[in-house]
Scaffold this active site. Structure first.
Site, PDB file in Angstrom:
ATOM      1  N   HIS A 257       0.855  -1.190   0.000  1.00 56.21           N
ATOM      2  CA  HIS A 257       0.000   0.000   0.000  1.00 56.21           C
ATOM      3  C   HIS A 257       0.884   1.231   0.000  1.00 56.21           C
ATOM      4  CE1 HIS A 257      -3.179   2.819   1.046  1.00 56.21           C
ATOM      5  NE2 HIS A 257      -3.993   1.888   0.601  1.00 56.21           N
ATOM      6  N   ASP A 308      -8.047  -5.153  -0.448  1.00 55.29           N
ATOM      7  CA  ASP A 308      -8.499  -6.013  -1.541  1.00 55.29           C
ATOM      8  C   ASP A 308      -8.263  -7.499  -1.291  1.00 55.29           C
ATOM      9  OD1 ASP A 308      -9.598  -4.173  -3.351  1.00 55.29           O
ATOM     10  OD2 ASP A 308      -7.603  -3.478  -3.885  1.00 55.29           O
TER      11      ASP A 308
HETATM   12  N1  ACO Z   1       3.867  -7.928  -4.384  1.00 55.78           N
HETATM   13  C1  ACO Z   1       5.217  -7.973  -4.451  1.00 55.78           C
HETATM   14  N2  ACO Z   1       5.998  -6.910  -4.307  1.00 55.78           N
HETATM   15  C2  ACO Z   1       5.407  -5.736  -4.075  1.00 55.78           C
HETATM   16  C3  ACO Z   1       4.003  -5.614  -3.980  1.00 55.78           C
HETATM   17  C4  ACO Z   1       3.242  -6.766  -4.141  1.00 55.78           C
HETATM   18  N3  ACO Z   1       1.914  -6.715  -4.073  1.00 55.78           N
HETATM   19  N4  ACO Z   1       3.694  -4.335  -3.739  1.00 55.78           N
HETATM   20  C5  ACO Z   1       4.839  -3.666  -3.684  1.00 55.78           C
HETATM   21  N5  ACO Z   1       5.867  -4.521  -3.891  1.00 55.78           N
HETATM   22  C6  ACO Z   1       7.271  -4.153  -3.912  1.00 55.78           C
HETATM   23  C7  ACO Z   1       7.611  -3.534  -5.262  1.00 55.78           C
HETATM   24  O1  ACO Z   1       8.006  -4.495  -6.214  1.00 55.78           O
HETATM   25  C8  ACO Z   1       8.708  -2.578  -4.905  1.00 55.78           C
HETATM   26  O2  ACO Z   1       9.902  -3.304  -4.713  1.00 55.78           O
HETATM   27  P1  ACO Z   1      11.295  -2.702  -5.210  1.00 55.78           P
HETATM   28  O3  ACO Z   1      11.474  -1.435  -4.416  1.00 55.78           O
HETATM   29  O4  ACO Z   1      12.247  -3.802  -4.899  1.00 55.78           O
HETATM   30  O5  ACO Z   1      11.121  -2.431  -6.665  1.00 55.78           O
HETATM   31  C9  ACO Z   1       8.279  -2.079  -3.527  1.00 55.78           C
HETATM   32  O6  ACO Z   1       7.479  -3.110  -2.962  1.00 55.78           O
HETATM   33  C10 ACO Z   1       7.488  -0.766  -3.588  1.00 55.78           C
HETATM   34  O7  ACO Z   1       6.359  -0.999  -4.447  1.00 55.78           O
HETATM   35  P2  ACO Z   1       5.693   0.086  -5.382  1.00 55.78           P
HETATM   36  O8  ACO Z   1       4.863  -0.600  -6.422  1.00 55.78           O
HETATM   37  O9  ACO Z   1       6.725   1.060  -5.865  1.00 55.78           O
HETATM   38  O10 ACO Z   1       4.781   0.824  -4.320  1.00 55.78           O
HETATM   39  P3  ACO Z   1       3.668   1.882  -4.648  1.00 55.78           P
HETATM   40  O11 ACO Z   1       3.463   2.645  -3.411  1.00 55.78           O
HETATM   41  O12 ACO Z   1       3.963   2.621  -5.902  1.00 55.78           O
HETATM   42  O13 ACO Z   1       2.405   0.986  -4.999  1.00 55.78           O
HETATM   43  C11 ACO Z   1       0.653  -0.512  -4.764  1.00 55.78           C
HETATM   44  C12 ACO Z   1       1.456   0.590  -4.087  1.00 55.78           C
HETATM   45  C13 ACO Z   1       0.203  -0.071  -6.163  1.00 55.78           C
HETATM   46  C14 ACO Z   1      -0.580  -0.793  -3.936  1.00 55.78           C
HETATM   47  C15 ACO Z   1       1.548  -1.772  -4.865  1.00 55.78           C
HETATM   48  O14 ACO Z   1       1.869  -2.236  -3.573  1.00 55.78           O
HETATM   49  C16 ACO Z   1       0.906  -2.859  -5.675  1.00 55.78           C
HETATM   50  O15 ACO Z   1       1.013  -2.874  -6.916  1.00 55.78           O
HETATM   51  N6  ACO Z   1       0.175  -3.825  -5.028  1.00 55.78           N
HETATM   52  C17 ACO Z   1      -0.528  -4.844  -5.724  1.00 55.78           C
HETATM   53  C18 ACO Z   1      -1.849  -4.293  -6.279  1.00 55.78           C
HETATM   54  C19 ACO Z   1      -2.853  -4.018  -5.191  1.00 55.78           C
HETATM   55  O16 ACO Z   1      -3.065  -4.831  -4.291  1.00 55.78           O
HETATM   56  N7  ACO Z   1      -3.531  -2.873  -5.304  1.00 55.78           N
HETATM   57  C20 ACO Z   1      -4.576  -2.484  -4.360  1.00 55.78           C
HETATM   58  C21 ACO Z   1      -4.111  -1.363  -3.493  1.00 55.78           C
HETATM   59  S1  ACO Z   1      -5.327  -0.924  -2.282  1.00 55.78           S
HETATM   60  C22 ACO Z   1      -6.504  -0.115  -3.160  1.00 55.78           C
HETATM   61  O17 ACO Z   1      -6.273   0.489  -4.161  1.00 55.78           O
HETATM   62  C23 ACO Z   1      -7.859  -0.206  -2.717  1.00 55.78           C
END
Ligand code: ACO
Length: 378
Positions: A257, A308
């Site tokens: 998140h 989610d």
């Molecule tokens: N699975 C594996 N690794 C993850 C996940 C995940 N679900 N989420 C984040 N990471 C990792 C990323 O790969 C990244 O690693 P790195 O720094 O080694 O490259 C690090 O954690 C930071 O992740 P970002 O994607 O840059 O974080 P951001 O704050 O931009 O994104 C988000 C947040 C979009 C929610 C992200 O965690 C994600 O894509 N999660 C999966 C989709 C999801 O569940 N979305 C629902 C969010 S809640 C909502 O909208 C109601």
């Protein structure tokens, strides 16, 4: 230096929702989400979001009456829905129906607060009907008309399944709606506020929000979670599946998140309800698989699940078709979107940030005949 994705950038003052990512706190208009999930109803939460305080009994009865009496959608919208390809994504159908409802809205040309409360009431009342109607239309069935009784949550399940939900299932749906109702400046709410900031109408701003919620990084994640659980199929297969996903550097949907660096407080309630629904149906495997995945993702990546993750097994156990999970999210979030739109209108200034220009500069203009092929392809 620009922060990618506007991380931690504060873009507005708001009294609607407080989010503490470190402590894992979510508060609507001063009330903790745990209290609202325990004591409130979705309708009361809607009042709270729009008016900034809890209603009296008379006020709540009044809002309930308004919400119930506005559940029907125009026959023209239903006709339009019948013309759409049956394969259309339900979020696209919702977006299209809301657009048409905007044209037909009796307050279409009014943008004062009273008119916008009426629009917000109609939208909140009509979202369940649009979604349930679409599920029947695309499957060649006659839509089930909304009941003019009961809670919005119970009526949603009634219209989807054709039978009145039992008390526990109606309660679960109601709590899920409370938990999803608002979340500060999430992507779809920000999209709604940006649109409203131009003083466009409420329906247009909601259309922008629906488009943003549809994406798999936002509201679309709940569907991806259940697809993953279905693909895994059984608890014994979780370990190899998730290990492989880690190896392939795949994102595990329902985890991570932008704001929460600890447990998402909404996930706590959804986890409990996922377990209880599984227990009641004697089908605990979705809950058990979810628990295993949660443990593995935390151990390997130190990531917590978000709203989610457990909403996926909850909606599945309630018998909701998978591609309606994100629209169900919208059924709830429309209350928060409209609250933010009302707040934006009440103290509006056009939202117009700047971009840090990183493109080329001072290029000499070449006539088209002189441009080389390589430059064009390059
Ligand atoms: N699975 C594996 N690794 C993850 C996940 C995940 N679900 N989420 C984040 N990471 C990792 C990323 O790969 C990244 O690693 P790195 O720094 O080694 O490259 C690090 O954690 C930071 O992740 P970002 O994607 O840059 O974080 P951001 O704050 O931009 O994104 C988000 C947040 C979009 C929610 C992200 O965690 C994600 O894509 N999660 C999966 C989709 C999801 O569940 N979305 C629902 C969010 S809640 C909502 O909208 C109601």
């Amino acid at each position: 230096m620009v922060k990618a994705g506007l991380e931690d950038v504060v873009a507005t003052d708001s009294s609607i929702c407080f989010l503490d990512g470190k402590e894992g706190r979510l508060v609507y208009q001063g009330y903790d989400i745990h209290d609202l999930a325990k004591f409130s109803t979705f309708e009361e939460t809607v009042f709270l979001l729009w008016y900034g305080r809890l209603p009296t009994r008379t006020e709540l009865d009044g809002l309930n009456k308004e919400l119930r009496s506005n559940r029907n959608i125009s026959d023209d919208v239903v006709k339009m829905m019948r013309l759409l390809p049956k394969t259309a994504d339900p979020m696209e159908v919702l977006r299209t129906a809301v657009s048409m409802l905007g044209i037909l809205d009796p307050d279409d040309k009014q943008n004062d607060r009273a008119a916008n409360i009426r629009k917000a009431t109609r939208l909140t009342a009509q979202f369940p009907t649009i979604i349930a109607y679409w599920d029947h239309i695309r499957n060649g069935r006659e839509p089930i008309k909304p009941s003019d009784e009961g809670t919005l949550a119970a009526n949603l399940l009634f219209m989807l399944t054709g039978s009145q939900p039992d008390e526990y299932n109606a309660h679960v749906m109601d709590v899920a709606l409370i938990l999803h109702a608002d979340h500060e400046l999430n992507a779809s709410t920000f999209a709604a506020r940006v649109a409203a900031g131009t003083l466009t109408d409420m329906h247009s701003a909601i259309v922008a929000a629906i488009g943003a919620l549809k994406g798999p990084l936002h509201g679309g994640a709940n569907q991806e979670v259940i697809k993953m659980l279905l693909e895994i199929g059984s608890p014994e297969k979780v370990e190899s599946y998730i290990t492989q996903a880690f190896k392939e550097h795949k994102k595990i949907m329902g985890f991570g998140h932008r704001v929460y660096k600890t447990e998402d407080p909404r996930a706590w309630h959804l986890r409990q309800m996922s377990e209880e629904l599984g227990r009641r149906a004697n089908e605990l495997k979705w809950y058990e698989m979810s628990r295993q995945i949660e443990g593995m993702v935390f151990k390997d990546k130190s990531l917590y699940c978000n709203v989610d993750f457990y909403s996926a097994s909850v909606y599945y156990m309630l018998g909701i078709p998978v591609d309606l999970f994100t629209p169900i999210f919208a059924v709830s979030r429309v209350s928060g979107w409209t609250a933010h739109i009302l707040e934006q209108y009440s103290n509006n200034r056009l939202i117009r940030p700047r971009a840090e220009y990183v493109g080329p500069s001072k290029l000499a203009y070449e006539q088209i005949e002189q441009r080389s092929k390589t430059a064009l392809l390059g």
